[in-house]
Design an enzyme around this catalytic site. Structure first.
Site, PDB file in Angstrom:
ATOM      1  N   GLU A  47       0.810  -1.215   0.000  1.00  0.00           N
ATOM      2  CA  GLU A  47       0.000   0.000   0.000  1.00  0.00           C
ATOM      3  C   GLU A  47       0.848   1.272   0.000  1.00  0.00           C
ATOM      4  O   GLU A  47       0.458   2.283  -0.590  1.00  0.00           O
ATOM      5  CB  GLU A  47      -0.924   0.012   1.225  1.00  0.00           C
ATOM      6  CG  GLU A  47      -2.034  -1.023   1.183  1.00  0.00           C
ATOM      7  CD  GLU A  47      -3.099  -0.699   0.155  1.00  0.00           C
ATOM      8  OE1 GLU A  47      -3.443   0.484   0.002  1.00  0.00           O
ATOM      9  OE2 GLU A  47      -3.581  -1.643  -0.514  1.00  0.00           O
ATOM     10  N   ASP A  65      -7.367   6.660  -8.808  1.00  0.00           N
ATOM     11  CA  ASP A  65      -7.946   5.334  -9.017  1.00  0.00           C
ATOM     12  C   ASP A  65      -9.472   5.362  -8.998  1.00  0.00           C
ATOM     13  O   ASP A  65     -10.125   4.321  -8.924  1.00  0.00           O
ATOM     14  CB  ASP A  65      -7.437   4.351  -7.959  1.00  0.00           C
ATOM     15  CG  ASP A  65      -7.853   4.724  -6.543  1.00  0.00           C
ATOM     16  OD1 ASP A  65      -8.414   5.825  -6.352  1.00  0.00           O
ATOM     17  OD2 ASP A  65      -7.613   3.921  -5.625  1.00  0.00           O
ATOM     18  N   THR A  70      -7.073   8.827  -0.977  1.00  0.00           N
ATOM     19  CA  THR A  70      -6.644   7.603  -0.313  1.00  0.00           C
ATOM     20  C   THR A  70      -5.745   8.032   0.840  1.00  0.00           C
ATOM     21  O   THR A  70      -4.861   8.876   0.657  1.00  0.00           O
ATOM     22  CB  THR A  70      -5.872   6.695  -1.274  1.00  0.00           C
ATOM     23  OG1 THR A  70      -6.752   6.268  -2.315  1.00  0.00           O
ATOM     24  CG2 THR A  70      -5.317   5.477  -0.553  1.00  0.00           C
TER      25      THR A  70
END
Length: 266
Positions: A47, A65, A70
């Site tokens: 990640e 994305d 995020t």
């Protein structure tokens, strides 16, 4: 690419390699804090390209994305709603915190990649909040409630050891529990794996079942427009299965997205 990352982790267990697959794995699994720590590092390598997952509470960016921002220790997203849950948890324990005023905007952008009402003021507030133990606890709690605990619980029900529990958890983190918006969720992957092989809880072989689950996950990754690289499986998790490290016995060596990592035992 980032350089080779090496972490020395002292564990109470012995290092074992090349163990036989057997029918299932005995052991504490990810209930063992040392094993859970390894799982957090493994997820962080994929990640965040680092084993230092505890430095990621302040992380936040839009990685294009389709999920908006995020952020945090496992990539909570503004578009999927788990970021909203983190901020709601934080507000419940620390009323009036700097992130609380963004709750209406987070609710409004759920389901989209929009930044409306968020932007730089929000990302700055998120990064600064990471200095607050209550905010870090909110991230930990949401991770465990929505991802770690259900993944480990299901893996135990399927008779899987620490490795299988981690494999389920990583799938939860990357794909979520259910199918949504063109993505394939954990439940579909598990259903496909069960159609191909019996899990240890039903008398099946652990190696065979885990490979069936990883096959289903590779197929799922290739169906998602925002994911295509399967090294998270092929040069990491599949390696651990092949080596028989069903309790995540160290040393562990793997690659993700071309970067090399290792966790050494005593």
């Amino acid at each position: 690419m980032t350089p080779l990352v090496t972490a020395l982790v002292v564990l109470s267990g012995c290092s074992v390699s090349g163990a036989g697959s057997g029918k299932g794995s005995a052991g504490p699994g990810l209930d063992d804090p040392a094993k859970k720590e390894i799982a957090m590092q493994l997820v962080s390598s994929a990640e965040n390209a680092t084993l230092g997952w505890k430095a990621q509470y302040k992380y936040i960016e839009d990685i294009d994305d389709g999920r908006g921002y995020t952020a945090g220790i496992i990539g909570f997203c503004s578009g999927t709603g788990d970021m909203l849950k983190v901020v709601e948890r934080y507000a419940a324990t620390r009323p009036g915190n700097p992130l609380e005023r963004f709750l209406p905007a987070l609710r409004a952008v759920k389901g989209s990649d929009a930044h409306d009402g968020l932007g730089r003021p929000f990302t700055d507030a998120w990064a600064k909040a990471a200095a607050d133990a209550a905010f870090r606890s909110a991230q930990d709690a949401e991770r465990d409630h929505s991802y770690f605990d259900p993944a480990v619980r299901q893996a135990k029900d399927d008779g899987l050891g620490a490795l299988g529990q981690f494999i389920y958890y990583d799938a939860y983190v990357m794909h979520g529990a259910a199918d949504s918006g063109g993505t394939v969720g954990f439940r579909t992957m598990r259903r496909e794996a069960l159609a191909a092989a019996e899990p240890p809880s039903r008398g099946g072989d652990e190696t065979t079942y885990l490979n069936a689950f990883l096959d289903a996950r590779v197929t799922a990754i290739r169906k998602e427009p925002s994911h295509s690289d399967t090294s998270r499986i092929e040069t990491a998790q599949r390696v651990f299965v092949r080596e028989g490290r069903f309790q995540l016995e160290t040393p562990l060596r793997w690659k993700v997205y071309g970067d090399s990592y290792r966790i050494d035992g005593p």
